[in-house]
Design an enzyme around this catalytic site. Structure first.
Site, PDB file in Angstrom:
ATOM      1  CB  SER A  24      -0.964  -0.003   1.181  1.00  0.00           C
ATOM      2  OG  SER A  24      -1.919  -1.005   1.007  1.00  0.00           O
ATOM      3  CB  SER A  69      -4.465  -4.131   7.632  1.00  0.00           C
ATOM      4  OG  SER A  69      -4.731  -5.385   7.051  1.00  0.00           O
ATOM      5  CE  LYS A  73      -8.935  -5.195   6.998  1.00  0.00           C
ATOM      6  NZ  LYS A  73      -9.394  -5.944   5.835  1.00  0.00           N
TER       7      LYS A  73
END
Ligand code: NAD
Length: 289
Positions: A24, A69, A73
């Site tokens: 990411s 993540s 979450k």
């Protein structure tokens, strides 16, 4: 990067553990650079214990937001001010947006799944889907697909710690959307085959097919795929060609996908929430792969 960062740069985080392997930061920083946007994206190793202070720092530092993540979450939900409606149904957050101190949680995995099919010119709305898996990815896909207009959904799971979650997903879909969902046991192979064969799309959102289960697939017999126009979608993207995809390709299925498009589009959806701009997905695909 150094040319872009100045006193006005807005920070976006990724809060998870472990996280150093994530693609990411490369994805988002390349997209910011390509579009000349004054943002920077950094990964932070954050556990459940450090999450409250990390979320508070989004406000304190006036960060634009963060990705979230494992293992955070679900734990982040009570720490936020708002959830978007789909995320409330999904019960997990992968993206936070900070609007002047008000933190809203979103989940973009299901959006990424649907968008990746749109990108291929395939519309599953109004059709039947058989879906294996009810973990993080399976839940996001099931609920987003139902909200977006998939007409019928057969959800399969084995009797493990995710079975109750599969049940919850079916109940919430039937209660809150126009989609008709049913729960099925993966162990019933005749039922599994029949549901796959009567579906427009079969999607696998289980951990089967990725490391350490990369040599396995839940469907081993190519004759289960008896319609070449069917869509077979594996959410796994490493390896690029999974065992399930090999079985579907052997059966002559035309529309066989891995999870790469979903991964890119879930990032693009978060990018849009933070910046208001479309991520240059084709460019990012070239940079990453
Ligand atoms: P999770 O741990 O939350 O859920 C795992 C799911 O797999 C559960 O439904 C579980 O019952 C099932 N499962 C595990 N082992 C199994 C087995 N041996 N046989 C049958 N079912 C089994 O995991 P997750 O985060 O939902 O990830 C699931 C998959 O989705 C992974 O393959 C992951 O790569 C993929 N994923 C892809 C993307 C993407 O953007 N493409 C995003 C997230 C997850």
């Amino acid at each position: 990067m150094t040319e872009r960062i100045d006193g006005h740069t807005l920070l976006i985080g990724l809060m998870a553990y472990p996280i150093r392997h994530s693609m990411s930061p490369t994805m988002h920083n390349n997209a910011f650079a390509k579009l000349g946007l004054n943002f920077a994206y950094l990964a932070f190793e954050i556990t459940n214990d450090t999450l409250p202070a990390a979320v508070q720092s989004i406000r304190t530092l006036d960060m634009r937001g963060s990705n979230i993540s494992m293992p955070n979450k679900q734990k982040i939900i009570p720490l936020l001010d708002k959830l978007d409606p789909a995320t409330e149904m999904i019960g997990a957050v992968n993206t936070v947006v900070n609007d002047h101190g008000v933190l809203t949680g979103y989940t973009t995995d299901g959006i990424g799944f649907m968008k990746s099919l749109d990108d291929e010119g395939l519309d599953i709305r109004g059709h039947k889907m058989t879906l294996a898996g009810a973990g993080g990815a399976g839940t996001a896909i099931a609920i987003q697909a139902a909200l977006d207009g998939v007409k019928e959904m057969s959800i399969f799971n084995r009797h493990d710690e995710f079975w109750d979650n599969a049940k919850r997903n079916v109940d919430i879909i039937n209660e809150k959307t126009d989609c008709k969902a049913t729960l099925h046991d993966l162990a019933d192979q005749d039922d599994y085959k029949a549901e796959i064969q009567s579906s427009f799309i079969y999607a696998d959102a289980t951990s089967v097919g990725m490391n350490p289960l990369q040599d396995q697939t839940l469907v081993t017999d190519p004759t289960w795929f008896n319609n070449p126009d069917q869509i077979v979608f594996d959410t796994v993207y490493a390896p690029r060609t999974t065992e399930l995809m090999k079985v579907a390709e052997k059966a002559g299925v035309k529309h066989v996908f891995n999870g790469l498009g979903m991964m890119l589009e879930q990032g693009a959806a978060a990018f849009k929430l933070w910046t208001g701009k479309e991520m240059p997905v084709d460019y990012i695909r070239e940079v990453l792969f």
